[in-house]
Design an enzyme around this catalytic site. Structure first.
Site, short mmCIF file in Angstrom:
data_model
loop_
_atom_site.label_atom_id
_atom_site.label_comp_id
_atom_site.label_asym_id
_atom_site.label_seq_id
_atom_site.Cartn_x
_atom_site.Cartn_y
_atom_site.Cartn_z
N GLU A 8 16.47 76.25 11.91
CA GLU A 8 15.07 76.68 11.95
C GLU A 8 14.29 75.96 10.86
OE1 GLU A 8 15.32 80.94 11.46
OE2 GLU A 8 16.03 80.79 9.40
N ASP A 22 9.58 80.19 2.09
CA ASP A 22 9.00 79.31 3.11
C ASP A 22 7.75 78.59 2.62
OD1 ASP A 22 10.93 80.41 4.92
OD2 ASP A 22 9.59 82.11 5.25
#
Ligand SMILES: *[C@@H]1O[C@H](CO)[C@@H](O)[C@H](O)[C@H]1NC(C)=O
Ligand SMILES: *[C@@H]1O[C@H](CO)[C@@H](O)[C@H](O)[C@H]1NC(C)=O
Ligand SMILES: *[C@@H]1O[C@H](CO)[C@@H](O)[C@H](O)[C@H]1NC(C)=O
Length: 345
Positions: free
Chosen positions: A213, A36
């Site tokens: 997401e 991420d």
């Protein structure tokens, strides 16, 4: 003979097209469970990279290509010891999103446990962006709701006086957008708007629809005379339980980077084929698995002023490593001149 060479040329063209997806670029510290990512270039030219593991580990490099270096353990963390937010005794911090404004780095981060809606989005600020220089301000205060999960924050602000938007969300009803106060430290109170969802179940699954997401918004002021807003997201399964499916996310449902586009900041967003990304499961592929690169996702974009190009950065699993748990960092250059982002190098 003429026929033959045309065939040979076709085969060559197909082979070139198939091998045209470039490998991720990175040197130095590019592996070791790096997930991420958020990447920024500081005014002095130093590049900063913020990632999930190790209480939001920070690495630095002289260019986006690297070589990346980081202090080990908590000495490399944005928030050593964790956040002042408490949602669960087993909570973890993940998915930092870093936005530079008013001479401060603002890191919006998630606090949660895997598969839980008991989550919060927090924010920390720093002058230098380096470890040891962060002040945690705690939760931004978005209320809980059965429709959304308060994770995967992404700040989008077009100009200093413009409204600061916050994209967020994951499982449940996927992607939402709301606004923040101008100092980016609090939710504004504006009701979140639903911007994208996928109701399609992955092949062979009756468990829950495929996940959307990791939203990341970008804009281009003039593509052939038109201003566009792009909503990038990760579609599918980020991960799998170690040991399941050879340790990889289920083939076919593994993470891939997709995009939707609108001429308005809050949508409606559409894909390349004109499908609505909220009501018709729209979304166009930007980068999926290719070669040894498996499940690219957790992406973001950054403009590199040194070369005047836009980088799409992400994490992925290198199949050649033979281990699921080692996520790597990499990026590719992208181009928007067709009106849609294309990975070019
Ligand atoms: C990165 O990957 C290499 C090759 O698989 C491995 O030897 C090395 O230990 C990894 N580095 C980290 C920090 O995990
Ligand atoms: C961060 O660094 C700046 C500049 O060196 C300093 O003024 C500030 O006090 C530091 N903040 C923290 C929280 O360490
Ligand atoms: C929606 O889910 C299906 C099934 O997993 C997948 O094939 C498709 O690419 C997803 N679409 C988007 C826009 O995420």
């Amino acid at each position: 003979m003429h026929q033959l060479s045309t065939t040979a040329l076709t085969i060559l063209a197909l082979a070139t097209a198939a091998s045209a997806i470039p490998n991720p670029i990175c040197s130095g510290l590019c592996n070791g469970t790096i997930r991420d990512p958020a990447v920024l270039r500081r005014k002095d030219g130093t590049w900063l990279r913020f990632t999930t593991e190790g209480n939001l580990r920070i690495a630095t490099a002289p260019s986006i290509s690297g070589p990346w270096t980081s202090n080990k353990g908590e000495a490399g963390a944005m928030l050593p010891g964790g956040s002042i937010i408490h949602v669960d005794d087993d909570q973890r911090l993940w998915a930092p999103n870093v936005f530079y404004k008013n001479d401060l780095f603002h890191a919006h981060y998630s606090v949660s446990t895997i598969g839980s809606q008991n989550s919060a989005i927090g924010v920390a600020t720093s002058v230098t962006g380096e470890p040891g220089n962060w002040t945690d301000h705690g939760s931004i205060g978005i209320p809980a709701d059965p429709r959304w999960n308060r994770i995967d924050a992404n700040v989008f602000q077009e100009c200093a006086a413009c409204t600061p938007y916050l994209n967020f969300g994951s499982h449940w009803d996927h992607l939402f957008q709301t606004t923040l106060t101008q100092n980016l430290l609090k939710w504004s109170g504006d009701a979140p708007v639903h911007v994208a969802r996928n109701t399609t179940f992955p092949a062979g699954s009756t468990n829950h629809p495929s996940i959307m997401e990791g939203a990341f918004q970008w804009w281009i002021p003039n593509v052939n005379g038109q201003k566009y807003y792009y909503l990038f997201f990760s579609s599918g399964a980020c991960c799998s339980k170690p040991g399941v499916n050879g340790g990889l996310a289920p083939q076919g449902d593994e993470y891939k980077i997709m995009v939707c586009r609108s001429d308005k900041v809050s949508g409606p967003f559409f894909d390349k084929t004109g499908k609505n990304c909220l009501s018709q499961n729209g979304g166009s592929l930007v980068l999926g698995s290719h070669g040894d690169t498996f499940a690219p996702g957790g992406q973001g974009l950054v403009h590199d002023p040194d070369v005047d190009r836009v980088a799409l950065y992400f994490h992925y699993v290198n199949k050649a490593d033979g281990t699921y748990s080692d996520f790597r960092f990499g990026f590719n250059w992208i181009d928007f001149s067709s009106g849609w982002p294309e990975v070019v190098e």
